[in-house]
Design a protein around this motif. Sequence first.
Motif, PDB file in Angstrom:
ATOM      1  N   ASP A 128     -12.126  -7.871  40.671  1.00  0.00           N
ATOM      2  CA  ASP A 128     -11.478  -8.229  42.028  1.00  0.00           C
ATOM      3  C   ASP A 128     -10.093  -7.813  42.119  1.00  0.00           C
ATOM      4  N   GLN A 129      -9.407  -8.076  41.159  1.00  0.00           N
ATOM      5  CA  GLN A 129      -7.766  -7.768  41.498  1.00  0.00           C
ATOM      6  C   GLN A 129      -7.583  -6.288  40.930  1.00  0.00           C
ATOM      7  N   GLN A 130      -8.301  -5.774  39.770  1.00  0.00           N
ATOM      8  CA  GLN A 130      -7.770  -4.640  39.084  1.00  0.00           C
ATOM      9  C   GLN A 130      -6.560  -4.400  38.690  1.00  0.00           C
ATOM     10  N   PRO A 131      -6.119  -5.207  37.628  1.00  0.00           N
ATOM     11  CA  PRO A 131      -4.553  -5.183  37.401  1.00  0.00           C
ATOM     12  C   PRO A 131      -4.658  -3.779  36.666  1.00  0.00           C
ATOM     13  N   ALA A 132      -3.041  -3.579  36.603  1.00  0.00           N
ATOM     14  CA  ALA A 132      -2.608  -2.164  36.138  1.00  0.00           C
ATOM     15  C   ALA A 132      -2.733  -2.383  34.456  1.00  0.00           C
ATOM     16  N   ILE A 133      -3.824  -1.775  34.130  1.00  0.00           N
ATOM     17  CA  ILE A 133      -3.943  -1.744  32.591  1.00  0.00           C
ATOM     18  C   ILE A 133      -4.731  -0.283  32.398  1.00  0.00           C
ATOM     19  N   GLY A 134      -4.254   0.348  31.285  1.00  0.00           N
ATOM     20  CA  GLY A 134      -4.785   1.356  30.921  1.00  0.00           C
ATOM     21  C   GLY A 134      -6.362   1.770  30.681  1.00  0.00           C
ATOM     22  N   TRP A 135      -6.816   0.773  29.865  1.00  0.00           N
ATOM     23  CA  TRP A 135      -8.188   0.902  29.414  1.00  0.00           C
ATOM     24  C   TRP A 135      -8.677  -0.702  29.019  1.00  0.00           C
ATOM     25  N   LEU A 136      -9.950  -0.581  28.941  1.00  0.00           N
ATOM     26  CA  LEU A 136     -10.473  -2.000  28.461  1.00  0.00           C
ATOM     27  C   LEU A 136     -11.529  -1.680  27.310  1.00  0.00           C
ATOM     28  N   GLU A 137     -11.516  -2.651  26.212  1.00  0.00           N
ATOM     29  CA  GLU A 137     -12.249  -2.510  25.208  1.00  0.00           C
ATOM     30  C   GLU A 137     -13.594  -3.794  25.331  1.00  0.00           C
ATOM     31  N   ILE A 138     -14.704  -3.535  24.982  1.00  0.00           N
ATOM     32  CA  ILE A 138     -15.754  -4.330  25.244  1.00  0.00           C
ATOM     33  C   ILE A 138     -16.342  -4.593  23.748  1.00  0.00           C
ATOM     34  N   HIS A 139     -17.024  -5.749  23.548  1.00  0.00           N
ATOM     35  CA  HIS A 139     -17.888  -5.636  22.381  1.00  0.00           C
ATOM     36  C   HIS A 139     -19.292  -5.424  22.707  1.00  0.00           C
ATOM     37  N   SER A 140     -19.664  -4.205  22.146  1.00  0.00           N
ATOM     38  CA  SER A 140     -20.904  -3.756  22.899  1.00  0.00           C
ATOM     39  C   SER A 140     -22.110  -4.410  23.094  1.00  0.00           C
ATOM     40  N   GLU A 141     -22.142  -5.511  21.855  1.00  0.00           N
ATOM     41  CA  GLU A 141     -23.467  -6.123  21.878  1.00  0.00           C
ATOM     42  C   GLU A 141     -23.688  -7.074  23.101  1.00  0.00           C
ATOM     43  N   ASN A 142     -22.567  -7.433  23.610  1.00  0.00           N
ATOM     44  CA  ASN A 142     -22.501  -8.435  24.717  1.00  0.00           C
ATOM     45  C   ASN A 142     -23.087  -7.669  26.094  1.00  0.00           C
ATOM     46  N   TYR A 143     -23.247  -6.127  26.042  1.00  0.00           N
ATOM     47  CA  TYR A 143     -23.841  -5.654  27.229  1.00  0.00           C
ATOM     48  C   TYR A 143     -24.998  -4.837  27.104  1.00  0.00           C
ATOM     49  N   PHE A 144     -25.861  -5.195  25.900  1.00  0.00           N
ATOM     50  CA  PHE A 144     -26.992  -4.388  25.526  1.00  0.00           C
ATOM     51  C   PHE A 144     -28.262  -4.480  26.722  1.00  0.00           C
ATOM     52  N   ASN A 145     -28.338  -5.672  27.405  1.00  0.00           N
ATOM     53  CA  ASN A 145     -29.241  -6.168  28.428  1.00  0.00           C
ATOM     54  C   ASN A 145     -28.874  -5.239  29.430  1.00  0.00           C
ATOM     55  N   PRO A 146     -29.546  -4.181  30.019  1.00  0.00           N
ATOM     56  CA  PRO A 146     -29.430  -3.323  31.146  1.00  0.00           C
ATOM     57  C   PRO A 146     -29.701  -4.173  32.481  1.00  0.00           C
ATOM     58  N   THR A 147     -30.133  -5.291  32.503  1.00  0.00           N
ATOM     59  CA  THR A 147     -30.626  -5.771  33.713  1.00  0.00           C
ATOM     60  C   THR A 147     -29.653  -7.086  33.836  1.00  0.00           C
ATOM     61  N   SER A 148     -28.788  -7.309  32.984  1.00  0.00           N
ATOM     62  CA  SER A 148     -27.866  -8.512  32.868  1.00  0.00           C
ATOM     63  C   SER A 148     -26.775  -8.389  33.966  1.00  0.00           C
TER      64      SER A 148
END
Length: 285
Positions: free
Chosen positions: A23-43
């Motif tokens: 929502d806010q799109q703060p001024a930060i260069g990039w983001l790192e995710i823990h891949s396994e938290n996003y494996f479900n393509p329909t989540s």
Amino acid sequence: MHLSPSNLVGIGLRSPHLTQILDQQPAIGWLEIHSENYFNPTSAARQQLRQIAENYPISCHGIGLSLGSADPLDRRHLSQLKQLVDELNPMAVSDHLSWSSINGQFFNDLLPLPYTEQALHHFCDKVGQVQDILGRQILIENPSSYLRFTHAEMPEWEFLHQVQQRTDCGLLLDLNNIYVSGFNHGFDCHTYLAALDASAVKEIHLAGFTVKQLEAGEIWIDTHSKPVSEPVWQLYRDWLRLHGAVPTLIEWDLDIPELPVLLAEADKARHILRQEAPHDTLIAP
């Protein structure tokens, strides 16, 4: 990957901040995710990530490949990772110099390897398989550790260097891990850093740690639950002076603070990077 000098610092994308960042799109260069938290393509999380990735470069940091395990690679896990990577085209994909499974059963820890030639050959084979399947270079992160194998044939830094040389993987340099392990095992952090090929370091992690008192003495635990300590900031300054700018992450996984606290840590890293890195090493847009 091309990031402007003002955008080399990122933060870990954690679930309490997903909606706020979207929502806010703060001024930060990039983001790192823990891949396994996003494996479900329909989540819902994957859908939010798709929207966030429209505005920020993403780095995929894995904790589940268990590259050092005697178990074969989990093909389902790799298939899910490849699908995520193919969709996001992240700026980096990384995992750890560790193992966490045996006979298909997983521990909730990243466990240390015996630093032997046999383990080195095995680990390099796994890295090679992953890179072939993903069709891209991955980064390997140095671990934090609290015990060592007595029959190790080489120090950790030599093992990590050999992994990089033999597989042409990149390195994710976690300076907090080096500082914590250096205290726990009694080695000099600069000896570790000097043994690595600096040109292979594609990302740096900065985090906080916890001091724990045991009957046998003091031990430092890599909890990622506090601000970056001053000695780790100093290691970062030293690295930048010698080797120049590298995309840098503020990592905070436990006792996660409000988003402005993370952004303030990132601002500090950005200030140090601008102050210490030679100007000609900054990555141009």
